[in-house]
Write an enzyme that holds these catalytic residues in place. Structure first.
Site, PDB file in Angstrom:
ATOM      1  N   ASP A 256      72.776 -36.421   4.350  1.00 35.05           N
ATOM      2  CA  ASP A 256      73.366 -35.494   5.315  1.00 35.05           C
ATOM      3  C   ASP A 256      73.801 -34.243   4.559  1.00 35.05           C
ATOM      4  OD1 ASP A 256      74.909 -34.137   7.151  1.00 35.05           O
ATOM      5  OD2 ASP A 256      75.980 -35.904   7.864  1.00 35.05           O
TER       6      ASP A 256
ATOM      7  N   TYR B 146      74.369 -25.246   8.309  1.00 38.56           N
ATOM      8  CA  TYR B 146      74.178 -23.839   8.679  1.00 38.56           C
ATOM      9  C   TYR B 146      74.989 -22.930   7.752  1.00 38.56           C
ATOM     10  CZ  TYR B 146      72.161 -25.252  13.253  1.00 38.56           C
ATOM     11  OH  TYR B 146      71.405 -25.772  14.254  1.00 38.56           O
TER      12      TYR B 146
ATOM     13  N   ARG C 122      87.509 -24.993   7.758  1.00 44.66           N
ATOM     14  CA  ARG C 122      87.958 -26.272   8.321  1.00 44.66           C
ATOM     15  C   ARG C 122      89.401 -26.565   7.963  1.00 44.66           C
ATOM     16  NH1 ARG C 122      82.521 -30.168   8.006  1.00 44.66           N
ATOM     17  NH2 ARG C 122      81.134 -28.500   8.713  1.00 44.66           N
TER      18      ARG C 122
ATOM     19  N   ASP D 232      69.745 -31.415   9.737  1.00 42.49           N
ATOM     20  CA  ASP D 232      70.485 -31.614   8.485  1.00 42.49           C
ATOM     21  C   ASP D 232      70.573 -33.060   8.029  1.00 42.49           C
ATOM     22  OD1 ASP D 232      72.136 -32.403  10.556  1.00 42.49           O
ATOM     23  OD2 ASP D 232      73.960 -31.779   9.538  1.00 42.49           O
ATOM     24  N   GLU D 233      69.874 -33.979   8.678  1.00 40.98           N
ATOM     25  CA  GLU D 233      69.961 -35.380   8.279  1.00 40.98           C
ATOM     26  C   GLU D 233      68.579 -35.993   8.121  1.00 40.98           C
ATOM     27  OE1 GLU D 233      72.526 -37.685  10.790  1.00 40.98           O
ATOM     28  OE2 GLU D 233      74.026 -36.099  10.920  1.00 40.98           O
TER      29      GLU D 233
END
Length: 551
Positions: A18, A23, A55, A110-111
């Site tokens: 992952d 992005y 975050r 993305d995985e």
DNA sequence: AAGCCCCAG
DNA sequence: CATTCTGGGGCTT
């Protein structure tokens, strides 16, 4: 207790990779100044992702722009509505992972899941190899299972570290990995230590990992609709789902789905890693505030179509159908819903490369079909309100170039057009009379280094020709050069199915993309057989499959 | 095959 | 709650 719980097997070894805030990482590569500021990637009114600095301010996925700005007034924003850069980087990552296994499944951009069974076996052949694990371990390691999964998972943790290093060295991207004996656990455990870390879980800790999710809607595979359905029978926690009588679940779901859901709650997941190939559809969509005029619709569709044609051209395949998506807004109910209409498109519009593709006359022809589709969805004579327009191409043929060049090659260099004695083509076959004539034009100075005994057989030449094709730059070739791309579903996802008319030993020797081509061609002709019964010809025309059928 | 719904990031 | 911009798959017709 779920009877499957006692029967769960641990013979598989799966890695889930992952990419960290994907992005955002791509945006930093485009603009390194973003590295040390909190920033978010914006689509319309929404912050779809952010870097880790942002975050810390509490910015979360899909947060409203206004809320995000309040939490972090200095938040820098970059527009991420165009996914092209993310998509191309995503395929580069998948290509790297395919060096480790032919069984790589993409999930979103993305995985990736990778089934590393073969690589693990290889590494374990080496007796000098000291088995140990790297990275984080989830759960307790006091009562590990004795079936052999322990060493496999440890070896896989080493492989996962290699993968992440490679992705970082080649592409500059950090990632997380989860290692487990099934996809479900690999995916969940992947997120236990972030960012830029990896975690392995042994089967004895599966229940602990599942319970750590707390609620059923956090189980991958259970979305909004399923968790709402479960809520109607008071199932909210993982334990609720574990303990409910299967007969209760059968009232809401068919028995297969019921079993599947309950298995998930125990960390049991029998689903295989599916080989991802070329996308089955290529689309674009654009949401908008409100559109109420047909002219505006046509302008938006023109823009979408032009962008989409560039993507399709890069893909290299010829689309057969186009689909229009419209999200209608109902002012009375204040709700919106999507409606789609599709139609076939004339393949001639795509057959002669970029010129034909971007030719404005061709664009106009497609636009006319699109507006026809639009009027099937919307009564344009009445007031209407649209909040999204989308376009996608859905079914594809390979470009004919490949097959034609193969057929030409075979006709030029083989005396017979159909191969009657397949075994003679196998390069391992040592019978002298099986050797095909070797035209000097195919002799190369580098011959000796190629194979131990590079016998000039038809099949070898066939493969060589394909390699030459792979080396050449051509406008119809995929941008993602190394990817093992298949556009077909197969009965068995480890191997590509062999058409019954073709000798399997030869089939296995062929390059993967040719196998795909043969299989899809077989499927097409088989469908014709179904449609037209016995009167249909078995294989007609100048097709690749025709060269390989057993006579 | 077409169109809807559900799932995922 | 969905919201964005995709993409895969399953169900129903």
């Amino acid at each position: 207790m779920n009877p499957d719980y006692y029967k769960d097997e641990h013979y598989r070894t799966i890695i889930h990779v992952d990419l960290d805030c994907f992005y955002a990482q791509v945006e930093v590569m485009k603009n390194p100044e973003l590295k040390n500021v909190p920033f978010g990637v914006q689509q319309k009114n929404i912050v779809v992702t952010s870097n880790y600095l942002a975050r810390e301010f509490g910015i979360r996925k899909c947060m409203l722009l206004s809320d995000a700005k309040q939490m972090c007034p200095n938040l820098v924003l970059v527009n991420g509505e165009d996914l092209n850069d993310y998509r191309s980087m995503s395929y580069k990552v998948t290509s790297l992972l395919q060096k480790y296994s032919n069984s790589v499944e993409r999930l979103g951009l993305d995985e990736n899941f990778i089934d590393v069974a073969n690589l693990v076996d290889e590494k374990l052949q080496d007796n000098t190899f000291q088995v140990h694990s790297v990275g984080n371990i989830f759960g307790n390691i006091e009562t590990l299972c004795q079936c052999g999964c322990e060493v496999r998972l440890k070896v896989a943790s080493l492989i996962a570290e290699e993968m992440r290093k490679l992705i970082y060295e080649e592409l500059g991207l950090t990632s997380c990995a989860g290692i487990a004996h099934n996809k479900l656990l690999a995916k969940i455990v992947c997120s236990k230590h972030k960012p830029n870390q990896q975690t392995v879980i042994f089967p004895n800790s599966a229940l602990e990992l599942m319970l750590s999710l707390n609620s059923v809607e956090n189980i991958p595979g259970i979305g909004k609709a399923t968790s709402e359905a479960l809520r109607t029978i008071n199932i909210r926690t993982i334990q609720d789902l574990q303990n409910i009588a299967i007969s209760e679940l059968n009232k809401l779901f068919d028995s297969e789905k019921a079993k599947f859901l309950q298995n998930l709650s125990y960390g049991i997941d029998k689903s295989l890693v599916k080989r991802s190939g070329k996308p089955l559809s290529i689309g674009l969509e654009d949401s908008c505030k409100l559109i109420s005029a047909e002219k505006e619709v046509k302008e938006k569709l023109t823009e979408l179509l032009k962008r989409l044609l560039i993507l399709v051209e890069a893909d290299g395949r010829i689309p057969k159908t186009i689909k229009l998506t419209v999200r209608k807004f109902d002012k009375l109910t204040k709700t919106s819903r999507r409606e789609t209409r599709q139609s076939n498109i004339n393949p001639h519009l795509f057959t002669s490369g970029k010129v034909a593709l971007m030719n404005s006359g061709n664009v106009d022809k497609i636009l006319i079909t699109l507006m026809g589709l639009f009027r099937k969805i919307v009564q344009v004579r009445r007031p209407f309100h649209i909040t999204l327009l989308g376009l996608s191409f859905n079914k594809f043929n390979e470009r004919p170039d490949i097959r034609r060049s193969l057929a030409l090659f075979l006709r030029k260099d083989l005396e017979v057009q159909s191969i009657t004695s397949i075994e003679n083509l196998n390069s391992n076959d040592s019978s002298p009379e099986s050797a095909a004539p070797s035209p000097s034009s195919y002799r190369e100075s580098s011959d000796q280094e190629c194979e131990p005994t590079p016998k000039r057989t038809k099949l070898n030449m066939f493969k060589r020709n394909l390699m030459e094709y792979d080396k050449c730059e051509s406008p119809c070739k995929l941008r993602v050069q190394d990817l093992q791309l298949n556009s077909e579903k197969h009965d068995n996802n480890q191997n590509i199915s062999c058409p019954p008319s073709v000798d399997e030993s030869v089939f296995k020797e062929l390059p993967l993309d040719v196998q795909h081509e043969l299989w899809s061609e077989y499927k097409r002709t088989r469908n014709e057989l179904v449609n037209f019964g016995n009167r249909a010809k078995r294989v007609k025309g100048n097709t690749l499959l025709n060269y390989f059928v057993k006579k």
